[in-house]
Design an enzyme around this catalytic site. Structure first.
Site, PDB file in Angstrom:
ATOM      1  N   TYR A 128       0.645  -7.644  14.223  1.00  0.00           N
ATOM      2  CA  TYR A 128       1.858  -7.192  14.904  1.00  0.00           C
ATOM      3  C   TYR A 128       1.897  -7.488  16.401  1.00  0.00           C
ATOM      4  CZ  TYR A 128       2.237  -4.528  10.535  1.00  0.00           C
ATOM      5  OH  TYR A 128       2.308  -4.165   9.216  1.00  0.00           O
ATOM      6  N   ALA A 137       8.213  -0.283   6.598  1.00  0.00           N
ATOM      7  CA  ALA A 137       7.946  -0.270   5.151  1.00  0.00           C
ATOM      8  C   ALA A 137       9.191   0.095   4.339  1.00  0.00           C
ATOM      9  CB  ALA A 137       6.821   0.714   4.854  1.00  0.00           C
ATOM     10  N   HIS A 173      11.247  -8.785  11.568  1.00  0.00           N
ATOM     11  CA  HIS A 173       9.898  -8.288  11.294  1.00  0.00           C
ATOM     12  C   HIS A 173       8.922  -8.996  12.216  1.00  0.00           C
ATOM     13  CE1 HIS A 173      11.241  -5.996   7.920  1.00  0.00           C
ATOM     14  NE2 HIS A 173      11.994  -7.030   7.597  1.00  0.00           N
ATOM     15  N   ASN A 227      14.510  -3.425  12.193  1.00  0.00           N
ATOM     16  CA  ASN A 227      13.185  -3.572  11.606  1.00  0.00           C
ATOM     17  C   ASN A 227      12.895  -2.239  10.931  1.00  0.00           C
ATOM     18  OD1 ASN A 227      10.557  -3.818  10.842  1.00  0.00           O
ATOM     19  ND2 ASN A 227       9.778  -4.481  12.835  1.00  0.00           N
ATOM     20  N   GLU A 278      18.052  -8.847  10.678  1.00  0.00           N
ATOM     21  CA  GLU A 278      16.798  -8.203  10.268  1.00  0.00           C
ATOM     22  C   GLU A 278      15.629  -8.881  10.994  1.00  0.00           C
ATOM     23  OE1 GLU A 278      16.143  -8.564   6.067  1.00  0.00           O
ATOM     24  OE2 GLU A 278      14.283  -7.377   6.132  1.00  0.00           O
ATOM     25  N   ARG A 303      -3.215  -0.630  16.918  1.00  0.00           N
ATOM     26  CA  ARG A 303      -4.023  -1.183  15.830  1.00  0.00           C
ATOM     27  C   ARG A 303      -3.358  -2.441  15.323  1.00  0.00           C
ATOM     28  NH1 ARG A 303      -3.731   2.749  11.326  1.00  0.00           N
ATOM     29  NH2 ARG A 303      -4.143   0.842  10.182  1.00  0.00           N
ATOM     30  N   ARG A 325       2.123 -12.288   3.319  1.00  0.00           N
ATOM     31  CA  ARG A 325       1.468 -11.005   3.056  1.00  0.00           C
ATOM     32  C   ARG A 325       1.597 -10.632   1.571  1.00  0.00           C
ATOM     33  NH1 ARG A 325       2.863  -6.768   7.587  1.00  0.00           N
ATOM     34  NH2 ARG A 325       0.974  -5.843   6.669  1.00  0.00           N
ATOM     35  N   PRO A 340       9.557   3.436  10.241  1.00  0.00           N
ATOM     36  CA  PRO A 340       8.289   4.172  10.232  1.00  0.00           C
ATOM     37  C   PRO A 340       7.096   3.392  10.777  1.00  0.00           C
ATOM     38  CG  PRO A 340       9.434   4.481   8.165  1.00  0.00           C
ATOM     39  CD  PRO A 340      10.241   3.487   8.956  1.00  0.00           C
ATOM     40  N   ASN A 341       6.322   4.090  11.554  1.00  0.00           N
ATOM     41  CA  ASN A 341       5.038   3.648  12.093  1.00  0.00           C
ATOM     42  C   ASN A 341       5.132   2.601  13.197  1.00  0.00           C
ATOM     43  OD1 ASN A 341       3.376   5.331  10.413  1.00  0.00           O
ATOM     44  ND2 ASN A 341       3.965   4.023   8.704  1.00  0.00           N
TER      45      ASN A 341
HETATM   46  O1  CA2 Z   1       6.215  -6.963  10.223  1.00  0.00           O
HETATM   47  C1  CA2 Z   1       6.948  -5.988  10.404  1.00  0.00           C
HETATM   48  O2  CA2 Z   1       7.651  -5.845  11.399  1.00  0.00           O
HETATM   49  C2  CA2 Z   1       6.961  -4.857   9.355  1.00  0.00           C
HETATM   50  O3  CA2 Z   1       8.286  -4.338   9.292  1.00  0.00           O
HETATM   51  C3  CA2 Z   1       5.985  -3.796   9.842  1.00  0.00           C
HETATM   52  C4  CA2 Z   1       5.816  -2.645   8.853  1.00  0.00           C
HETATM   53  C5  CA2 Z   1       5.475  -3.187   7.466  1.00  0.00           C
HETATM   54  O4  CA2 Z   1       5.420  -2.118   6.528  1.00  0.00           O
HETATM   55  C6  CA2 Z   1       6.509  -4.199   6.990  1.00  0.00           C
HETATM   56  O5  CA2 Z   1       6.123  -4.689   5.719  1.00  0.00           O
HETATM   57  C7  CA2 Z   1       6.587  -5.354   7.974  1.00  0.00           C
HETATM   58  C8  CA2 Z   1       4.654  -1.720   9.285  1.00  0.00           C
HETATM   59  C9  CA2 Z   1       4.726  -1.219  10.686  1.00  0.00           C
HETATM   60  C10 CA2 Z   1       3.461  -0.456  10.986  1.00  0.00           C
HETATM   61  O6  CA2 Z   1       3.037  -0.795  12.277  1.00  0.00           O
HETATM   62  C11 CA2 Z   1       1.809  -0.384  12.684  1.00  0.00           C
HETATM   63  C12 CA2 Z   1       1.394  -0.844  13.922  1.00  0.00           C
HETATM   64  C13 CA2 Z   1       0.163  -0.464  14.402  1.00  0.00           C
HETATM   65  C14 CA2 Z   1      -0.646   0.379  13.683  1.00  0.00           C
HETATM   66  C15 CA2 Z   1      -0.226   0.836  12.450  1.00  0.00           C
HETATM   67  C16 CA2 Z   1       1.005   0.467  11.962  1.00  0.00           C
END
Ligand code: CA2
Length: 154
Positions: free
Chosen positions: A28, A82, A105, A79, A103, A23, A112, A15-16
């Site tokens: 990221y 969440a 990330h 990956n 895995e 953003r 975090r 997701p996302n």
């Molecule tokens: O660090 C990672 O790759 C995560 O898997 C990213 C997830 C987060 O919930 C994990 O704890 C760690 C979130 C991805 C959301 O990505 C976005 C990117 C740009 C704008 C909004 C969200």
């Protein structure tokens, strides 16, 4: 699979992650998921592998994708976004596989919030790479290529 066919690695994003690049570049990176897919394609080619790159915002669809590649993928890079921290369903789907799972990330989970320190996916993975942004996907491809080579030589 014949000797001439490159092994396929499923790269599954949760997701996302489709929002990457729009953003939170400090966490990221500034690349989009399409940029990461292109880099993975190039890197995999150099390793003699091919990739099947997917993204879903839906837990059930991710389980379906994992089940779908039980026969076709030589390994997986996951990956789960969440869902990493919540999904027993994704863990169970991964545990049903025989293929190696790595895995990944983008961010360093351990710098975090506490809730990001636990990963269900880790219980099904050979290892986890986190904190190296998009480079982590390429590191995971290297790790899988190494594992698959060792397996083929055993
Ligand atoms: O660090 C990672 O790759 C995560 O898997 C990213 C997830 C987060 O919930 C994990 O704890 C760690 C979130 C991805 C959301 O990505 C976005 C990117 C740009 C704008 C909004 C969200």
């Amino acid at each position: 699979m014949t000797a001439s066919m490159p092994a396929t690695i499923l790269i599954l994003n949760g997701p996302n992650l489709n929002l990457l690049g729009s953003r939170e570049p400090d966490l990221y990176g500034s690349e989009t998921l399409t940029d990461i897919e292109a880099a993975c394609h190039d890197h995999a080619k150099g390793l003699g592998l091919t990739i099947d790159f997917r993204q879903s915002n839906n837990e059930g669809e991710m389980v379906n994708i994992i089940q779908e590649v039980r026969e076709s993928a030589a390994g997986l890079i996951v990956n789960a976004g969440a869902l990493t921290h919540t999904s027993v369903a994704i863990l169970d789907a991964l545990l049903a596989l025989e293929q190696p799972v790595v895995e990944v990330h983008l961010s360093n989970l351990f710098r975090r919030e506490n809730f990001r320190h636990h990963s269900f996916v880790s219980q099904a993975a050979c290892g986890m790479i986190c904190g190296f942004r998009s480079q982590g996907y390429l590191m995971a491809l290297d790790a899988l290529a190494h594992m698959l080579k060792e397996k083929s030589e055993a």
